[in-house]
Design a protein around this motif. Structure first.
Motif, short mmCIF file in Angstrom:
data_model
loop_
_atom_site.label_atom_id
_atom_site.label_comp_id
_atom_site.label_asym_id
_atom_site.label_seq_id
_atom_site.Cartn_x
_atom_site.Cartn_y
_atom_site.Cartn_z
N THR A 17 0.40 -1.77 -4.99
CA THR A 17 -0.42 -2.05 -3.92
C THR A 17 0.18 -2.74 -2.77
O THR A 17 0.62 -4.14 -3.01
CB THR A 17 -1.88 -3.08 -4.33
OG1 THR A 17 -2.55 -2.30 -5.36
CG2 THR A 17 -2.68 -3.27 -3.04
N THR A 60 -7.20 -2.51 -5.33
CA THR A 60 -6.33 -2.07 -5.98
C THR A 60 -7.03 -0.49 -6.02
O THR A 60 -6.98 0.11 -5.35
CB THR A 60 -6.42 -2.83 -7.53
OG1 THR A 60 -8.05 -2.97 -8.01
CG2 THR A 60 -5.46 -3.75 -7.57
N TYR A 61 -7.93 -0.38 -6.89
CA TYR A 61 -8.92 0.95 -7.03
C TYR A 61 -9.92 1.06 -6.19
O TYR A 61 -10.66 -0.02 -5.65
CB TYR A 61 -9.41 1.26 -8.28
CG TYR A 61 -8.31 1.09 -9.51
CD1 TYR A 61 -7.45 2.07 -9.72
CD2 TYR A 61 -8.21 -0.04 -10.28
CE1 TYR A 61 -6.45 2.27 -10.66
CE2 TYR A 61 -7.34 0.08 -11.53
CZ TYR A 61 -6.42 1.07 -11.57
OH TYR A 61 -5.52 0.99 -12.58
#
Length: 374
Positions: A73, A111-112
């Motif tokens: 990231t 992140t996700y």
């Protein structure tokens, strides 16, 4: 100030009980005088101030690409509240903007379900928290305290500040997912619903279910929290997706303690009838719709006559101030010639009585009609 309802009735001279005619009540919304005119809104995305004004975010893309491909990231430095404070003398003093509107300032996924390099600001992980990326690292001032510095700086220049809150949904893995998972809207198979428009689904978002009235109470407390921090109003993203009864409760509770707070409805792709009902019955001050989601002349010409008819005057037209025609792409306090009739590109920014003018810099000249080019 606030939302009131009234209805006329008939009373015969020889009766004591009134005769009520059929039909709904009349809505009467009383707004602060300063919402009627001279409200030029500057829409500020805090991330794009400071180092990002010089293109730092774009310049780092080649270096970040190998890390992206490896699954890391990579988030570059963000503009901060203090960066924006340094620009206020120009925005408020020179440009003459009277309201600073901030895109959402909440923490977002890193992140996700992160959209783009920074993540979408509309994917809030907490509706009351401040994204620490928008603050300088200062042991003497927390991110929230630095936000309040910005609020104080705006007020010191005799201007107001409103923030953008998208209460229709949260970001993925938001704090509400842990504390109130029952508020998530789910498909029959248990999958969390994701909002969208025009055939596009925003998969980084999770829709909230407003059939739960305790969610209304929670959201009213969210707005009240920001009012206590000095915020003067709210731009309500995807507000047309929230049921009118929920908005009536939320705005009513806020106005009970902070009568002068501004509520700006984002109509986006919703029906004009929904926008009208929210203005009339939920007591929003202003509303706008994404006209430029219409791509050809026919679509725009079909759309314009409907919003042009409301909000209509509630007093005889002769007693209203004369509307003025301005172009949103010129600095304020400078007269602009009117199109006759207003062209499709300029007429959405014609200042009707009681409406603000939104302005956010200088888009390309090709966006204006010939009469309105500098």
């Amino acid at each position: 100030m606030g939302h009131f309802e009234a209805k006329g009735y008939f009373l015969s001279h020889d009766r004591v009980d009134p005769l009520w005619p059929p039909g709904a009540n009349t809505a009467i919304n009383v707004a602060p005088a300063n919402t009627c005119c001279a409200n030029i809104i500057y829409n500020a995305f805090v991330r794009q101030f400071g180092p990002n004004k010089s293109g730092a975010m774009t310049d780092m893309d080649p270096a970040a690409k190998p890390l992206d491909e490896a699954g890391y990231t990579v988030i570059p430095p963000s503009g901060t509240f203090r960066d924006l404070i340094r620009e206020l003398d120009f925005i408020i003093g020179h440009l003459g903007c009277r309201i600073i509107q901030l895109l959402p300032i909440h923490p977002t996924p890193t992140t996700y379900a992160r959209m783009g390099r920074f993540g979408s600001p509309y994917a809030a992980l907490s509706f009351t928290a401040v994204d620490p990326a928008l603050a300088e690292f200062d042991p003497k001032a927390t991110p929230l305290e630095q936000f309040i510095e910005l609020v104080d700086a705006v007020h010191a220049r005799d201007a107001r500040i409103i923030i953008d809150i998208a209460i229709n949904h949260t970001g993925w893995a938001a704090s509400l997912h842990e504390s109130h998972p029952q508020w998530l809207s789910r498909e029959p198979d248990g999958q969390i619903e994701t909002p969208g428009a025009w055939g596009v689904v925003w998969a980084d978002l999770t829709r909230l279910d407003y059939t739960h009235q305790d969610l209304w109470q929670y959201m009213a407390d969210v707005f009240l929290t920001w009012c206590r921090r000095g915020v003067d109003g709210f731009r309500c993203d995807a507000g047309y997706m929230i049921p009118t009864p929920a908005w009536r409760y939320i705005i009513g509770r806020v106005r009970d303690q902070f009568p002068g707070v501004i509520f700006l409805l984002e109509g986006l792709g919703g029906k004009v009838s929904v926008t009208r009902d929210l203005l009339n019955w939920a007591d929003f001050n202003w509303a706008y719709s994404e006209l430029f989601q219409n791509y050809d002349r026919g679509q725009i010409e079909y759309y314009l006559p409907v919003p042009w008819r409301f909000p209509g005057p509630t007093v005889p037209p002769s007693t209203l101030p004369r509307p003025t025609t301005t172009c949103a792409w010129r600095p304020p306090r400078r007269s602009m010639p009117a199109c006759a009739p207003p062209c499709a590109r300029c007429s959405p920014f014609r200042a009707a009585s009681g409406l603000p003018t939104a302005w956010n810099g200088w888009p390309p000249k090709k966006s204006m009609c010939t009469a309105h080019r500098p």
